[in-house]
Design an enzyme around this catalytic site. Sequence first.
Site, PDB file in Angstrom:
ATOM      1  N   ASP A  39      39.208 -44.626 -10.803  1.00  0.00           N
ATOM      2  CA  ASP A  39      39.427 -44.447  -9.532  1.00  0.00           C
ATOM      3  C   ASP A  39      40.066 -43.153  -9.307  1.00  0.00           C
ATOM      4  O   ASP A  39      41.027 -42.815  -8.493  1.00  0.00           O
ATOM      5  CB  ASP A  39      40.565 -45.543  -9.369  1.00  0.00           C
ATOM      6  CG  ASP A  39      41.953 -45.597 -10.173  1.00  0.00           C
ATOM      7  OD1 ASP A  39      41.733 -44.652 -11.241  1.00  0.00           O
ATOM      8  OD2 ASP A  39      42.757 -46.282 -10.046  1.00  0.00           O
ATOM      9  N   HIS A 247      26.010 -19.015 -15.892  1.00  0.00           N
ATOM     10  CA  HIS A 247      26.749 -20.103 -15.125  1.00  0.00           C
ATOM     11  C   HIS A 247      27.618 -20.542 -16.316  1.00  0.00           C
ATOM     12  O   HIS A 247      28.010 -21.722 -16.049  1.00  0.00           O
ATOM     13  CB  HIS A 247      26.055 -21.035 -14.427  1.00  0.00           C
ATOM     14  CG  HIS A 247      25.628 -20.640 -13.200  1.00  0.00           C
ATOM     15  ND1 HIS A 247      24.517 -21.380 -12.744  1.00  0.00           N
ATOM     16  CD2 HIS A 247      25.727 -19.482 -12.515  1.00  0.00           C
ATOM     17  CE1 HIS A 247      23.975 -20.464 -11.486  1.00  0.00           C
ATOM     18  NE2 HIS A 247      24.682 -19.437 -11.556  1.00  0.00           N
ATOM     19  N   ASP A 264      34.260 -13.788 -13.158  1.00  0.00           N
ATOM     20  CA  ASP A 264      33.842 -14.173 -11.940  1.00  0.00           C
ATOM     21  C   ASP A 264      34.510 -15.296 -11.420  1.00  0.00           C
ATOM     22  O   ASP A 264      34.524 -16.528 -11.700  1.00  0.00           O
ATOM     23  CB  ASP A 264      32.143 -14.753 -12.154  1.00  0.00           C
ATOM     24  CG  ASP A 264      31.707 -14.667 -10.686  1.00  0.00           C
ATOM     25  OD1 ASP A 264      32.432 -14.670  -9.798  1.00  0.00           O
ATOM     26  OD2 ASP A 264      30.422 -14.830 -10.866  1.00  0.00           O
ATOM     27  N   ASP A 275      34.312 -13.414  -3.700  1.00  0.00           N
ATOM     28  CA  ASP A 275      33.592 -13.681  -4.783  1.00  0.00           C
ATOM     29  C   ASP A 275      33.613 -12.363  -5.775  1.00  0.00           C
ATOM     30  O   ASP A 275      32.706 -11.483  -5.243  1.00  0.00           O
ATOM     31  CB  ASP A 275      32.136 -14.027  -4.287  1.00  0.00           C
ATOM     32  CG  ASP A 275      31.346 -14.322  -5.441  1.00  0.00           C
ATOM     33  OD1 ASP A 275      31.661 -14.279  -6.735  1.00  0.00           O
ATOM     34  OD2 ASP A 275      29.837 -14.469  -5.022  1.00  0.00           O
ATOM     35  N   HIS A 354      19.027 -12.147 -12.554  1.00  0.00           N
ATOM     36  CA  HIS A 354      19.487 -12.769 -11.169  1.00  0.00           C
ATOM     37  C   HIS A 354      19.207 -11.850 -10.142  1.00  0.00           C
ATOM     38  O   HIS A 354      18.726 -10.595 -10.389  1.00  0.00           O
ATOM     39  CB  HIS A 354      20.712 -13.258 -11.300  1.00  0.00           C
ATOM     40  CG  HIS A 354      21.711 -12.637 -11.690  1.00  0.00           C
ATOM     41  ND1 HIS A 354      22.287 -11.617 -10.747  1.00  0.00           N
ATOM     42  CD2 HIS A 354      22.535 -12.070 -12.706  1.00  0.00           C
ATOM     43  CE1 HIS A 354      23.224 -10.751 -11.257  1.00  0.00           C
ATOM     44  NE2 HIS A 354      23.295 -11.175 -12.417  1.00  0.00           N
ATOM     45  N   HIS A 358      23.987 -12.268  -2.048  1.00  0.00           N
ATOM     46  CA  HIS A 358      24.154 -13.430  -1.235  1.00  0.00           C
ATOM     47  C   HIS A 358      25.169 -13.459  -0.187  1.00  0.00           C
ATOM     48  O   HIS A 358      26.033 -12.488  -0.152  1.00  0.00           O
ATOM     49  CB  HIS A 358      24.265 -14.888  -2.146  1.00  0.00           C
ATOM     50  CG  HIS A 358      25.428 -14.623  -3.182  1.00  0.00           C
ATOM     51  ND1 HIS A 358      26.799 -15.171  -2.312  1.00  0.00           N
ATOM     52  CD2 HIS A 358      25.697 -14.508  -4.035  1.00  0.00           C
ATOM     53  CE1 HIS A 358      27.751 -15.137  -3.233  1.00  0.00           C
ATOM     54  NE2 HIS A 358      26.977 -14.685  -4.550  1.00  0.00           N
ATOM     55  N   HIS A 365      28.045 -19.248  -1.485  1.00  0.00           N
ATOM     56  CA  HIS A 365      26.565 -18.895  -1.242  1.00  0.00           C
ATOM     57  C   HIS A 365      26.441 -19.176   0.131  1.00  0.00           C
ATOM     58  O   HIS A 365      25.917 -20.639   0.426  1.00  0.00           O
ATOM     59  CB  HIS A 365      25.543 -19.493  -2.124  1.00  0.00           C
ATOM     60  CG  HIS A 365      25.638 -18.842  -3.372  1.00  0.00           C
ATOM     61  ND1 HIS A 365      25.374 -19.835  -4.566  1.00  0.00           N
ATOM     62  CD2 HIS A 365      26.031 -17.960  -4.194  1.00  0.00           C
ATOM     63  CE1 HIS A 365      25.689 -19.099  -5.777  1.00  0.00           C
ATOM     64  NE2 HIS A 365      26.258 -17.962  -5.488  1.00  0.00           N
ATOM     65  N   GLU A 388      26.133  -7.704  -6.684  1.00  0.00           N
ATOM     66  CA  GLU A 388      26.190  -8.085  -7.922  1.00  0.00           C
ATOM     67  C   GLU A 388      25.435  -7.819  -9.136  1.00  0.00           C
ATOM     68  O   GLU A 388      25.035  -8.722  -9.668  1.00  0.00           O
ATOM     69  CB  GLU A 388      26.808  -9.425  -7.948  1.00  0.00           C
ATOM     70  CG  GLU A 388      25.912 -10.295  -7.401  1.00  0.00           C
ATOM     71  CD  GLU A 388      26.457 -11.817  -7.334  1.00  0.00           C
ATOM     72  OE1 GLU A 388      26.540 -12.105  -8.437  1.00  0.00           O
ATOM     73  OE2 GLU A 388      26.578 -12.556  -6.268  1.00  0.00           O
ATOM     74  N   TYR A 392      22.916  -8.094 -19.158  1.00  0.00           N
ATOM     75  CA  TYR A 392      23.177  -9.151 -20.074  1.00  0.00           C
ATOM     76  C   TYR A 392      22.002  -9.038 -21.270  1.00  0.00           C
ATOM     77  O   TYR A 392      21.012  -8.850 -21.022  1.00  0.00           O
ATOM     78  CB  TYR A 392      22.855 -10.619 -19.587  1.00  0.00           C
ATOM     79  CG  TYR A 392      23.701 -10.569 -18.304  1.00  0.00           C
ATOM     80  CD1 TYR A 392      24.879 -10.925 -18.030  1.00  0.00           C
ATOM     81  CD2 TYR A 392      22.781 -10.259 -16.969  1.00  0.00           C
ATOM     82  CE1 TYR A 392      25.638 -10.986 -16.690  1.00  0.00           C
ATOM     83  CE2 TYR A 392      23.242 -10.241 -15.681  1.00  0.00           C
ATOM     84  CZ  TYR A 392      24.791 -10.483 -15.612  1.00  0.00           C
ATOM     85  OH  TYR A 392      25.239 -10.683 -14.391  1.00  0.00           O
ATOM     86  N   ARG A 410      28.623  -7.732 -15.318  1.00  0.00           N
ATOM     87  CA  ARG A 410      28.392  -7.853 -13.866  1.00  0.00           C
ATOM     88  C   ARG A 410      29.613  -7.102 -13.344  1.00  0.00           C
ATOM     89  O   ARG A 410      30.877  -7.481 -13.554  1.00  0.00           O
ATOM     90  CB  ARG A 410      28.191  -9.252 -13.648  1.00  0.00           C
ATOM     91  CG  ARG A 410      28.023  -9.610 -12.052  1.00  0.00           C
ATOM     92  CD  ARG A 410      27.370 -10.799 -11.816  1.00  0.00           C
ATOM     93  NE  ARG A 410      27.978 -11.908 -11.901  1.00  0.00           N
ATOM     94  CZ  ARG A 410      28.218 -12.795 -12.915  1.00  0.00           C
ATOM     95  NH1 ARG A 410      27.191 -12.802 -13.923  1.00  0.00           N
ATOM     96  NH2 ARG A 410      28.935 -13.951 -13.113  1.00  0.00           N
ATOM     97  N   GLU A 412      31.011  -7.067  -9.314  1.00  0.00           N
ATOM     98  CA  GLU A 412      30.634  -7.986  -7.942  1.00  0.00           C
ATOM     99  C   GLU A 412      31.549  -7.680  -6.874  1.00  0.00           C
ATOM    100  O   GLU A 412      32.873  -7.839  -7.001  1.00  0.00           O
ATOM    101  CB  GLU A 412      30.284  -9.411  -8.089  1.00  0.00           C
ATOM    102  CG  GLU A 412      30.133 -10.263  -6.794  1.00  0.00           C
ATOM    103  CD  GLU A 412      29.913 -11.639  -7.203  1.00  0.00           C
ATOM    104  OE1 GLU A 412      30.351 -12.256  -8.052  1.00  0.00           O
ATOM    105  OE2 GLU A 412      29.218 -12.433  -6.316  1.00  0.00           O
TER     106      GLU A 412
HETATM  107  N1  GLY Z   1      30.149 -16.595  -8.045  1.00  0.00           N
HETATM  108  C1  GLY Z   1      28.842 -17.146  -7.899  1.00  0.00           C
HETATM  109  C2  GLY Z   1      28.155 -15.894  -7.574  1.00  0.00           C
HETATM  110  O1  GLY Z   1      28.425 -14.813  -7.960  1.00  0.00           O
HETATM  111  O2  GLY Z   1      26.868 -15.969  -7.082  1.00  0.00           O
HETATM  112 MN    MN Z   2      28.197 -13.985  -6.118  1.00  0.00          MN
HETATM  113 MN    MN Z   3      30.479 -14.230  -8.478  1.00  0.00          MN
END
Ligand code: GLY
Ligand code: MN
Ligand code: MN
Length: 441
Positions: A39, A247, A264, A275, A354, A358, A365, A388, A392, A410, A412
């Site tokens: 629950d 991820h 991140d 972000d 990637h 975004h 996103h 970003e 890698y 990365r 960003e």
């Molecule tokens: N934190 C998700 C992205 O960078 O898109």
């Molecule tokens: Mn991002």
């Molecule tokens: Mn991010």
Amino acid sequence: MLLTQVPNYYQKRRETLIKAHPGSVFILPAAPELIRNSDVHYPFRQDSNFYYLSGFDEPESFLVLSSSQSTASRSSKMTLFVQPKNPEKEMWEGERYGVDGALQVFGADEAFVNSDIEQKLPEILKGAERIFYRLGVSESMDRRILAILESFRRSQGRSGRGLVSIEDPQAPLGEMRLFKEPEELDLLRKACHITALAHRTVMHELRPGMNEGEIEALVDYQFRKNGCQRLGYGSIVAGGKNAACLHYRSNNENLRSGDLLLIDAGGEYGYYTSDITRTIPVGKNFTQAQAQAYQLVLSVQKAGIALTRPGAKLPEIHKTTCELLVDGLLSLGLLKGNPAELLKNAAYRRFYPHNTSHWLGLDVHDAGLYTIEGEPRSLAAGMVFTIEPGFYVQPADRETPETFRNIGIRIEDDILVTSNGCEVLTREAPKEIAEIEALRS
Ligand code: GLY
Ligand code: MN
Ligand code: MN
């Protein structure tokens, strides 16, 4: 604590939406309440579109927006269907606004308890030319709403008026949400400021031997301490090779001197999220290979920012990112061959799999079309997005020289397009090697 009043920008947004879609009825259910186990529920967060139009954040409710028939000064009518007041339930779950709060605090033109929707929605639908409702989010919600629409259609007899199309509200709302108004930028700036501070704190506090989870908790604490209500998305705290998992969410390994740490993480303030990704040494300094790779990603990221102005396009920024990465990887000896060929056959994807950007806003996103009639759309003042780029090395990659293994980088930032260029909303998070190493020592 319940609010006594909400800002009038919600009302303005409703007006704008209905003025652009006269004769339409928007039916937005609250976000579903999801059970985690037994629950225990996942923490509730209102649906972003629902919140954008009302500021109302209770579950089990519906926002119905239609054209106003009666009030000359307003073109939109908001009907809220809300949880009824219930002292017994409120003792367990917290205070509710009820129908009175929906009217007085949120400025609903009319409000009813949620169980009245079957009876009241058909009245609102009379004369509707188009219905906006997002199908496919919840099967049970779809069944409930479609049953109402079906009984409404039957009640219309053979007038032909029952043939109303159902469209996805994400398209018109995404278009509005893409262009941030000043009040939205205030909230985004605050989210970015708090998030940058949290990344800076990690740069200062991180010590070899700490666990990724400890850093995740530190970031979370800094967000909450400084006024964020929650995270905008699950934090990625990835040491060494873990950063190559894009991820990565386990966040449970010990951090070792000599490795890099990729974080991140973004705090959500007033429903708007930042972000930010930063990559820092777990020890005091970058190794030579780490610094070379880092400097490459940083220079590529800065080149992307330098391109940002009204009229530029995200695919152009991505293309430049890939070109500069290929040049850099060739110089480092990590790729071999002809740059044009390496770009054409996407050989860089071994190190950069990637996309670069975004939209960002209420959702990490965020809503908004990336193309219009098949063509990438031009950036314009008020849009907010991320840049970003990364580098890698996959743990299974045995071709890359030893010194570059266990590396995931990365960088960003969150970028606001201004009338003549851009503003880096996350500029307070250090990213120069010298700044980072100074904080690490
Ligand atoms: N934190 C998700 C992205 O960078 O898109
Ligand atoms: Mn991002
Ligand atoms: Mn991010």
